[in-house]
Design a protein around this motif. Sequence first.
Motif, PDB file in Angstrom:
ATOM      1  N   SER A 163      76.846 -82.601 -57.356  1.00 51.08           N
ATOM      2  CA  SER A 163      78.154 -82.522 -56.697  1.00 51.08           C
ATOM      3  C   SER A 163      78.006 -82.734 -55.194  1.00 51.08           C
ATOM      4  O   SER A 163      76.903 -82.656 -54.644  1.00 51.08           O
ATOM      5  CB  SER A 163      78.807 -81.176 -56.965  1.00 51.08           C
ATOM      6  OG  SER A 163      78.050 -80.124 -56.370  1.00 51.08           O
ATOM      7  N   GLU A 164      79.116 -82.972 -54.551  1.00 54.25           N
ATOM      8  CA  GLU A 164      79.097 -83.159 -53.101  1.00 54.25           C
ATOM      9  C   GLU A 164      78.700 -81.862 -52.400  1.00 54.25           C
ATOM     10  O   GLU A 164      78.054 -81.883 -51.353  1.00 54.25           O
ATOM     11  CB  GLU A 164      80.461 -83.637 -52.620  1.00 54.25           C
ATOM     12  CG  GLU A 164      80.493 -84.042 -51.156  1.00 54.25           C
ATOM     13  CD  GLU A 164      81.779 -84.740 -50.773  1.00 54.25           C
ATOM     14  OE1 GLU A 164      81.880 -85.185 -49.605  1.00 54.25           O
ATOM     15  OE2 GLU A 164      82.683 -84.843 -51.631  1.00 54.25           O
ATOM     16  N   GLU A 165      79.077 -80.731 -52.965  1.00 55.22           N
ATOM     17  CA  GLU A 165      78.690 -79.444 -52.386  1.00 55.22           C
ATOM     18  C   GLU A 165      77.194 -79.202 -52.521  1.00 55.22           C
ATOM     19  O   GLU A 165      76.571 -78.570 -51.662  1.00 55.22           O
ATOM     20  CB  GLU A 165      79.462 -78.295 -53.076  1.00 55.22           C
ATOM     21  CG  GLU A 165      80.958 -78.291 -52.808  1.00 55.22           C
ATOM     22  CD  GLU A 165      81.703 -79.345 -53.611  1.00 55.22           C
ATOM     23  OE1 GLU A 165      81.098 -79.895 -54.570  1.00 55.22           O
ATOM     24  OE2 GLU A 165      82.882 -79.629 -53.280  1.00 55.22           O
ATOM     25  N   GLY A 166      76.600 -79.744 -53.577  1.00 57.56           N
ATOM     26  CA  GLY A 166      75.184 -79.508 -53.815  1.00 57.56           C
ATOM     27  C   GLY A 166      74.258 -80.195 -52.827  1.00 57.56           C
ATOM     28  O   GLY A 166      73.101 -79.789 -52.686  1.00 57.56           O
ATOM     29  N   VAL A 167      74.735 -81.235 -52.146  1.00 57.90           N
ATOM     30  CA  VAL A 167      73.883 -81.960 -51.205  1.00 57.90           C
ATOM     31  C   VAL A 167      74.022 -81.442 -49.780  1.00 57.90           C
ATOM     32  O   VAL A 167      73.216 -81.803 -48.909  1.00 57.90           O
ATOM     33  CB  VAL A 167      74.200 -83.479 -51.236  1.00 57.90           C
ATOM     34  CG1 VAL A 167      74.001 -84.035 -52.633  1.00 57.90           C
ATOM     35  CG2 VAL A 167      75.616 -83.762 -50.744  1.00 57.90           C
ATOM     36  N   GLN A 168      75.013 -80.612 -49.523  1.00 60.44           N
ATOM     37  CA  GLN A 168      75.229 -80.127 -48.166  1.00 60.44           C
ATOM     38  C   GLN A 168      74.074 -79.255 -47.708  1.00 60.44           C
ATOM     39  O   GLN A 168      73.652 -78.327 -48.408  1.00 60.44           O
ATOM     40  CB  GLN A 168      76.543 -79.340 -48.087  1.00 60.44           C
ATOM     41  CG  GLN A 168      77.773 -80.151 -48.478  1.00 60.44           C
ATOM     42  CD  GLN A 168      77.940 -81.396 -47.642  1.00 60.44           C
ATOM     43  OE1 GLN A 168      77.719 -81.371 -46.427  1.00 60.44           O
ATOM     44  NE2 GLN A 168      78.331 -82.488 -48.278  1.00 60.44           N
ATOM     45  N   GLY A 169      73.544 -79.576 -46.536  1.00 57.11           N
ATOM     46  CA  GLY A 169      72.465 -78.785 -45.962  1.00 57.11           C
ATOM     47  C   GLY A 169      71.086 -79.151 -46.461  1.00 57.11           C
ATOM     48  O   GLY A 169      70.085 -78.591 -46.002  1.00 57.11           O
ATOM     49  N   ALA A 170      70.999 -80.128 -47.389  1.00 60.20           N
ATOM     50  CA  ALA A 170      69.690 -80.514 -47.922  1.00 60.20           C
ATOM     51  C   ALA A 170      68.950 -81.466 -47.002  1.00 60.20           C
ATOM     52  O   ALA A 170      67.750 -81.682 -47.180  1.00 60.20           O
ATOM     53  CB  ALA A 170      69.852 -81.142 -49.306  1.00 60.20           C
TER      54      ALA A 170
ATOM     55  N   THR B 196      69.236 -83.564 -42.778  1.00 64.36           N
ATOM     56  CA  THR B 196      69.962 -83.657 -41.507  1.00 64.36           C
ATOM     57  C   THR B 196      71.160 -84.581 -41.644  1.00 64.36           C
ATOM     58  O   THR B 196      72.259 -84.269 -41.167  1.00 64.36           O
ATOM     59  CB  THR B 196      69.022 -84.183 -40.408  1.00 64.36           C
ATOM     60  OG1 THR B 196      67.866 -83.345 -40.347  1.00 64.36           O
ATOM     61  CG2 THR B 196      69.733 -84.178 -39.054  1.00 64.36           C
ATOM     62  N   PHE B 197      70.977 -85.718 -42.311  1.00 62.52           N
ATOM     63  CA  PHE B 197      72.068 -86.658 -42.547  1.00 62.52           C
ATOM     64  C   PHE B 197      72.188 -86.888 -44.050  1.00 62.52           C
ATOM     65  O   PHE B 197      71.199 -87.208 -44.708  1.00 62.52           O
ATOM     66  CB  PHE B 197      71.804 -87.993 -41.832  1.00 62.52           C
ATOM     67  CG  PHE B 197      71.624 -87.854 -40.344  1.00 62.52           C
ATOM     68  CD1 PHE B 197      72.718 -87.749 -39.506  1.00 62.52           C
ATOM     69  CD2 PHE B 197      70.348 -87.812 -39.797  1.00 62.52           C
ATOM     70  CE1 PHE B 197      72.546 -87.615 -38.135  1.00 62.52           C
ATOM     71  CE2 PHE B 197      70.164 -87.690 -38.428  1.00 62.52           C
ATOM     72  CZ  PHE B 197      71.271 -87.582 -37.598  1.00 62.52           C
ATOM     73  N   VAL B 198      73.397 -86.720 -44.561  1.00 58.50           N
ATOM     74  CA  VAL B 198      73.633 -86.798 -45.997  1.00 58.50           C
ATOM     75  C   VAL B 198      74.684 -87.862 -46.294  1.00 58.50           C
ATOM     76  O   VAL B 198      75.715 -87.947 -45.615  1.00 58.50           O
ATOM     77  CB  VAL B 198      74.100 -85.439 -46.568  1.00 58.50           C
ATOM     78  CG1 VAL B 198      74.460 -85.576 -48.036  1.00 58.50           C
ATOM     79  CG2 VAL B 198      73.011 -84.391 -46.387  1.00 58.50           C
ATOM     80  N   SER B 199      74.408 -88.684 -47.314  1.00 54.57           N
ATOM     81  CA  SER B 199      75.370 -89.676 -47.800  1.00 54.57           C
ATOM     82  C   SER B 199      75.587 -89.423 -49.286  1.00 54.57           C
ATOM     83  O   SER B 199      74.623 -89.336 -50.056  1.00 54.57           O
ATOM     84  CB  SER B 199      74.861 -91.094 -47.556  1.00 54.57           C
ATOM     85  OG  SER B 199      75.738 -92.052 -48.133  1.00 54.57           O
ATOM     86  N   TYR B 200      76.858 -89.310 -49.686  1.00 58.12           N
ATOM     87  CA  TYR B 200      77.177 -88.986 -51.081  1.00 58.12           C
ATOM     88  C   TYR B 200      78.250 -89.933 -51.595  1.00 58.12           C
ATOM     89  O   TYR B 200      79.264 -90.164 -50.931  1.00 58.12           O
ATOM     90  CB  TYR B 200      77.666 -87.539 -51.198  1.00 58.12           C
ATOM     91  CG  TYR B 200      78.019 -87.121 -52.615  1.00 58.12           C
ATOM     92  CD1 TYR B 200      77.033 -86.660 -53.483  1.00 58.12           C
ATOM     93  CD2 TYR B 200      79.322 -87.183 -53.073  1.00 58.12           C
ATOM     94  CE1 TYR B 200      77.343 -86.278 -54.777  1.00 58.12           C
ATOM     95  CE2 TYR B 200      79.652 -86.801 -54.367  1.00 58.12           C
ATOM     96  CZ  TYR B 200      78.657 -86.352 -55.223  1.00 58.12           C
ATOM     97  OH  TYR B 200      78.957 -85.973 -56.494  1.00 58.12           O
ATOM     98  N   LYS B 201      78.000 -90.508 -52.767  1.00 56.11           N
ATOM     99  CA  LYS B 201      78.975 -91.388 -53.398  1.00 56.11           C
ATOM    100  C   LYS B 201      78.940 -91.157 -54.899  1.00 56.11           C
ATOM    101  O   LYS B 201      77.871 -91.014 -55.491  1.00 56.11           O
ATOM    102  CB  LYS B 201      78.666 -92.857 -53.081  1.00 56.11           C
ATOM    103  CG  LYS B 201      79.713 -93.827 -53.599  1.00 56.11           C
ATOM    104  CD  LYS B 201      79.318 -95.272 -53.322  1.00 56.11           C
ATOM    105  CE  LYS B 201      78.192 -95.692 -54.231  1.00 56.11           C
ATOM    106  NZ  LYS B 201      77.895 -97.145 -54.141  1.00 56.11           N
TER     107      LYS B 201
END
Length: 529
Positions: free
Chosen positions: A508-515, A517-522
């Motif tokens: 999920s998009e919430e699962g990648v937050q904080g993993a 410095t820069f996060v890209s989710y699609k």
Amino acid sequence: MGERTRIPSLLKHIFGLFLDNPVRTLDRSVAFVRSDRLRRTADVLRVRVPIFPLHFGIYVISMDCLPDQLIWEILGKLKRTADRNSASLACKRLYELEREQRHLLRVGCGLDPANEALASLCIRFPNLLKVEITYSGWMSRLGKQLDDQGLLVLANHCTSLVDLSLSFCTFITDCGLGHLASCKHLRALKLNFTPRITGCGILSLAVGCKKLATLHLIRCLNVSSVEWLEYLGKVETLKDLAIMKCRAIGEGDLARLGSGWRKLEKLLFEVDVNYRYMKVHNLLAVDRWQRQTIPCESMKELSLMNCIISPGRGLSCVLGNCEKLEKLHLEMCIGVRDCDMISLAQKSRNLKSLSLRITSDMSLSALMDNPIRLTDESLKAIAQNCFKLESIKLSISDGEFPSFPSFTLTGILTLFQKCPIRVLTLDHVYSFSDYGMVALCYGHCLETLELLKCQEISDEGLRHIRHFPQLRTLRLSKCLGVTDAGLKPLVGLQKLEFLVVEDCPQISEEGVQGAATFVSYKQDLRWMY
């Protein structure tokens, strides 16, 4: 936004200064500048700049008194066309200097009327070195395209032209290329979908342009005769050749280069499989190629796609004669064997980047006595000889039998034991599992890991990423076995700089937050259906 902001914006681009309250008057341009960095810059350039101290480290600069050398340096730092246009409109002096310095021109559908507008631009910028003309997305209501007369204008006005790119120019014929033969300094020609151009036009240009070193032909559907290729081989000036999806040019035609292979440094050859003049899927047809010896002493980058590799001849000889090869890309090439890759590995010890894409159906040859496939023997030979290898990509095309892999986990890990692999990309490689992720913990050089359609990877394997010593970039795409739980150990760890997650249904998009410095989710799951 007006003339008052153009000159300060110009200075800010170059010197990184902080400008306050710029003033523009009728007869002179003044800018207030904090710090003395401009003076230091002027000292480096060995020019005198009139800088008058005001107070608290603020200086007043008179733009009218800046020497041409410094203005020339300023304009040279502006890369965006919009910035250069704004600068040239600020005052007549900048207009004239920018006019002389402009070396690159990009035009397209907005050029109307095309020939007249191009003539005006060529007159304004007499020192153009590189011109790009593209009509992608063109429709008749946008006006007439540039034609042969336009190329005559270009040849007459741009006498210093070095690099020319024509894309989707459907009105240009061999006659237009004949006009360009007068461009004696032309070194690079790139044609993308120019359907009216034939081999005769390319030959006339090659004869006139004695310094031609780069030639790219992409989807040039009517280029059939290859006398131009034979001529370029004789003069031995060609260093960069790209032939992509030109229906009438086959692998055997490349032999016409002859002695020109010695000087060739980069070759990109792609066959359009939808219009191949000879459908080949067995050894009998492959063996029809004429035997030949091909010297490739200067080859540094080789890319072959949808090609036929005949044993002991043709492109197979190219693979085994590239002493200086640094980058190799083989995609869906029929007939590549372990012996070809072993020969390449023994000869190309400077190899730094390797990309292999094979069809999964080739692995069916494991059930038969058929040697046309790549196995771990190829990877082992590369590991034992190519000690500079830094980037590797292994890709298996979608097929009906993915359970018979050509490359096993053992073969892949052999590369990590011998080579300083910094970038690893695995696409649809079913043999790579959680055990492979554990082994990668000992990859002390690995900085970038990309896993695409690696369905044997689970959260258990993903958790080992925190133990990778140098990993900074992770990309996960279309992986079904990983969830938010696999990324949880990375949250707040500040280990990864970049994390890219694409089309993984259980993340999920919430699962990648904080993993990272820069996060890209699609998330687009249409690929599953």
